[in-house]
Design an enzyme around this catalytic site. Structure first.
Site, PDB file in Angstrom:
ATOM      1  CE  LYS A  53      -3.879  -2.248   2.267  1.00  0.00           C
ATOM      2  NZ  LYS A  53      -4.527  -2.662   3.497  1.00  0.00           N
ATOM      3  CD  GLN A  97      -3.404  -4.555   6.483  1.00  0.00           C
ATOM      4  OE1 GLN A  97      -3.357  -3.510   5.834  1.00  0.00           O
ATOM      5  NE2 GLN A  97      -3.927  -5.660   5.999  1.00  0.00           N
ATOM      6  CG  ASP A 120      -9.573  -0.213   4.794  1.00  0.00           C
ATOM      7  OD1 ASP A 120      -9.365  -0.367   3.565  1.00  0.00           O
ATOM      8  OD2 ASP A 120      -8.852  -0.709   5.676  1.00  0.00           O
TER       9      ASP A 120
END
Ligand code: NDP
Length: 285
Positions: A53, A97, A120
């Protein structure tokens, strides 16, 4: 029939070139879109995902911060870090994450992220808004899948879409997005009896189970579109999806490979959400 390959890698590259134009335009106006990624612990797969990422962001000129916290980090420490990033003007997108270590309540953590920076799309407010079709940030893997279908010119309206898997981050939002596009949607889980009965009726089959090779060619309707979201590392090190690619390509009309299908799209949509966050903030100033 030999299925047409949906080349996610190439489509992702094309989109990233488009996104870069937006980043350059923002930069010319003095704004560098910024993404912060927090990782807690040493999970090797998570470390690879976070590294990818950060690298991909740099390639199109996004600013990114990689915050690595030890596995024994207290929940309060993590929440304090999130609170700090929520008000940091250099950060437009913030993601944690997953999975988090067991001693940390992931629901509480996701709720702590500002919904305006929730790139997200996992904050309950954005999840709820996804149901009504008004989310600020569509979750990246399902939205990347929708983009692949769009780019391949695949019709969704009126089609029977079967989603195998009901996780909060993939299966459920995927089903909602297909529904918003007027597919007739069936969701299958590990408790579904006679799975093949459903998968064989799918015009569009999306599989996100984390079970290598579980969907075989005989479970696929001839000519169907098969989207394999699974990423599984076999004991021999090989990366495979949830679909048995070899037998599935004999039957399907379209198929995503693993790697090189949905995977590259997830990060691409994360970039899009981060850029969108920066553009939105600029409009509000
Ligand atoms: P989860 O483990 O959270 O969910 C898996 C889902 O699959 C569950 O709903 C489970 O059902 C269902 N399932 C498991 N076995 C079966 C079965 N035999 N028949 C039908 N359904 C079954 O996984 P995720 O959704 O997070 O991820 C799924 C896969 O996608 C993984 O391989 C992951 O690595 C990959 N992934 C890929 C991404 C990408 O960028 N391409 C991004 C995110 C994930 P139940 O709820 O009943 O247990």
């Amino acid at each position: 029939m030999t299925a047409r390959i949906i080349d996610g890698k190439t489509i992702a590259q094309e989109l990233r070139a488009e996104w870069k134009v937006r980043v350059d335009a923002l930069k010319a106006r003095g704004i560098t879109p910024g993404l912060a990624v927090i990782i807690v612990g040493e999970d090797p797969a998570s470390k690879v995902y976070v590294g990818n990422k950060v690298k991909a962001c740099a390639e199109i000129g996004l600013y990114s911060e990689h915050i690595a916290l030890p596995a024994d980090t207290q929940e309060t420490t993590l929440l304090a870090k999130i609170a700090e990033l929520n008000v940091n003007p250099a950060i437009h997108g913030l993601l944690i994450q997953l999975p988090l270590p067991n001693h940390i309540d992931s629901h509480k953590v996701l709720e702590a992220i500002s919904p305006n920076k929730d790139v997200d799309g996992f904050h309950p407010m954005n999840v709820g808004a996804l149901v009504t079709g008004t989310t600020l940030f569509p979750p990246c893997t399902p939205s990347g899948t929708m983009k692949l279908l769009e780019k391949m010119g695949i019709e969704i309206e009126g089609k029977h879409a079967v989603v195998v898997g009901r996780s909060n981050i993939v299966g459920k939002p995927m089903a909602l997005m297909l529904l918003h596009n007027s597919a007739t949607v069936t969701i299958c889980t590990s408790k579904t009896m006679n799975l093949g009965k459903y998968t064989r009726d799918a015009d569009i089959l999306v599989v996100a189970t984390g079970k290598p090779h579980m969907i075989t060619g005989d479970m696929i309707k001839p000519g169907a579109v098969v989207i394999d979201i699974g990423i599984n590392r076999l004991p021999n090190g090989k990366l495979v999806g949830d679909v048995d690619f070899e037998s599935a390509t004999e039957v399907a009309g379209y198929i995503t490979p693993v790697p090189g299908g949905v995977g590259p799209m997830t990060i691409t949509m994360l970039m899009a959400n981060t850029i969108e966050a920066a553009e939105r903030e600029e409009k509000q100033e």
